[in-house]
Design a protein around this motif. Structure first.
Motif, PDB file in Angstrom:
ATOM      1  N   LEU A   1     -12.444  -3.078 -27.945  1.00  0.00           N
ATOM      2  CA  LEU A   1     -12.509  -4.336 -27.185  1.00  0.00           C
ATOM      3  C   LEU A   1     -13.076  -5.468 -28.035  1.00  0.00           C
ATOM      4  O   LEU A   1     -12.584  -6.603 -27.978  1.00  0.00           O
ATOM      5  CB  LEU A   1     -13.358  -4.152 -25.923  1.00  0.00           C
ATOM      6  N   LEU A   2     -14.107  -5.162 -28.817  1.00  0.00           N
ATOM      7  CA  LEU A   2     -14.685  -6.199 -29.681  1.00  0.00           C
ATOM      8  C   LEU A   2     -13.701  -6.621 -30.775  1.00  0.00           C
ATOM      9  O   LEU A   2     -13.623  -7.797 -31.120  1.00  0.00           O
ATOM     10  CB  LEU A   2     -15.995  -5.713 -30.298  1.00  0.00           C
ATOM     11  N   GLN A   3     -12.954  -5.668 -31.309  1.00  0.00           N
ATOM     12  CA  GLN A   3     -11.961  -6.006 -32.329  1.00  0.00           C
ATOM     13  C   GLN A   3     -10.840  -6.868 -31.744  1.00  0.00           C
ATOM     14  O   GLN A   3     -10.350  -7.771 -32.400  1.00  0.00           O
ATOM     15  CB  GLN A   3     -11.386  -4.734 -32.960  1.00  0.00           C
TER      16      GLN A   3
ATOM     17  N   ARG B   1     -13.124 -14.382 -29.611  1.00  0.00           N
ATOM     18  CA  ARG B   1     -13.300 -15.402 -28.559  1.00  0.00           C
ATOM     19  C   ARG B   1     -14.760 -15.826 -28.418  1.00  0.00           C
ATOM     20  O   ARG B   1     -15.034 -16.916 -27.930  1.00  0.00           O
ATOM     21  CB  ARG B   1     -12.805 -14.877 -27.218  1.00  0.00           C
ATOM     22  N   VAL B   2     -15.677 -14.939 -28.809  1.00  0.00           N
ATOM     23  CA  VAL B   2     -17.106 -15.271 -28.720  1.00  0.00           C
ATOM     24  C   VAL B   2     -17.758 -15.314 -30.100  1.00  0.00           C
ATOM     25  O   VAL B   2     -18.974 -15.184 -30.235  1.00  0.00           O
ATOM     26  CB  VAL B   2     -17.860 -14.271 -27.798  1.00  0.00           C
TER      27      VAL B   2
ATOM     28  N   PRO C   1     -14.143 -10.133 -37.639  1.00  0.00           N
ATOM     29  CA  PRO C   1     -14.185  -8.773 -38.199  1.00  0.00           C
ATOM     30  C   PRO C   1     -15.363  -8.570 -39.156  1.00  0.00           C
ATOM     31  O   PRO C   1     -15.975  -7.509 -39.166  1.00  0.00           O
ATOM     32  CB  PRO C   1     -12.838  -8.658 -38.931  1.00  0.00           C
ATOM     33  N   GLU C   2     -15.698  -9.600 -39.926  1.00  0.00           N
ATOM     34  CA  GLU C   2     -16.835  -9.489 -40.838  1.00  0.00           C
ATOM     35  C   GLU C   2     -18.148  -9.342 -40.076  1.00  0.00           C
ATOM     36  O   GLU C   2     -19.030  -8.590 -40.470  1.00  0.00           O
ATOM     37  CB  GLU C   2     -16.908 -10.721 -41.764  1.00  0.00           C
TER      38      GLU C   2
ATOM     39  N   LEU D   1     -20.912  -6.419 -40.094  1.00  0.00           N
ATOM     40  CA  LEU D   1     -22.337  -6.734 -40.229  1.00  0.00           C
ATOM     41  C   LEU D   1     -23.141  -6.080 -39.104  1.00  0.00           C
ATOM     42  O   LEU D   1     -24.211  -5.511 -39.346  1.00  0.00           O
ATOM     43  CB  LEU D   1     -22.553  -8.253 -40.227  1.00  0.00           C
ATOM     44  N   GLY D   2     -22.620  -6.121 -37.882  1.00  0.00           N
ATOM     45  CA  GLY D   2     -23.301  -5.472 -36.764  1.00  0.00           C
ATOM     46  C   GLY D   2     -23.455  -3.973 -36.987  1.00  0.00           C
ATOM     47  O   GLY D   2     -24.516  -3.399 -36.742  1.00  0.00           O
ATOM     48  N   GLN D   3     -22.397  -3.351 -37.490  1.00  0.00           N
ATOM     49  CA  GLN D   3     -22.464  -1.915 -37.777  1.00  0.00           C
ATOM     50  C   GLN D   3     -23.496  -1.639 -38.863  1.00  0.00           C
ATOM     51  O   GLN D   3     -24.257  -0.680 -38.770  1.00  0.00           O
ATOM     52  CB  GLN D   3     -21.088  -1.400 -38.179  1.00  0.00           C
TER      53      GLN D   3
END
Length: 186
Positions: free
Chosen positions: A55-57, A62-63, A67-68, A72-74
């Motif tokens: 869903l995030l991919q 939109r928010v 992808p980068e 970074l979150g991972q």
């Protein structure tokens, strides 16, 4: 489990009910709050683990989740996920989303479970027992304490945001390099 329910209010109300009526045992209220916190976040983690990343991919841009930024979150959850999960429990806005993000960012479940349990125990148990022990003084203490915690939370969030904004490019490069090493071991 991703729903912004006023959990503190529920815990405080139940704890004060225990104090005033003695119809419930505070230990039961504290254990129920702790169990609810841990179980709810584990369900949120599982939802994030199975549905979150796709869903995030698909919709993250939109928010502002490029992808980068997802990489970074991972990276941040791989290296600082324990602190994020534990401390996120004490911040209302983060508490709603941390478990989902931890699952979506593939944080190891055992590590998530440990720090979720520690954070849930400190947070829910602390609210229940603190309210019960402070009793009638809670209204006197909660105003100034709530303001102080709110100010510290805002300062912490702003500081974290400024740090990430200032270091996003560098951290993203580190995350992408690590992602590349993980994807193609030598």
């Amino acid at each position: 489990m991703g729903l912004p329910v006023p959990a503190e209010t529920c815990i405080i109300t139940a704890s004060l009910y225990c104090l005033k009526t003695h119809h419930l045992a505070i230990q039961g209220v504290a254990l129920a709050a702790i169990a609810g916190a841990i179980i709810g976040d584990n369900l949120g983690y599982l939802i994030g683990r199975h549905f979150g990343l796709p869903l995030l991919q698909k919709h993250g841009s939109r928010v502002g989740l490029t992808p980068e930024r997802l990489v970074l979150g991972q990276y941040l959850f791989r290296h600082h996920g324990s602190a994020i999960v534990f401390l996120g429990r004490f911040v209302s806005v983060l508490r709603v989303f941390v478990a989902l993000l931890a699952g979506a960012c593939n944080m190891h479940w055992k590590r998530f479970m440990l720090f979720n349990a520690l954070g849930g125990t400190c947070w829910a148990g602390g609210y229940a027992m603190g309210t019960y022990l402070l009793g009638r003084k809670i209204s006197e203490v909660s105003g100034p304490t709530g303001i102080a915690i709110g100010v510290l939370t805002v300062i912490g969030l702003l500081g974290s945001g400024l740090f990430l904004r200032k270091n996003e490019t560098r951290l993203t490069q580190l995350a992408l390099a690590e992602e590349k090493r993980i994807a193609s071991p030598a």
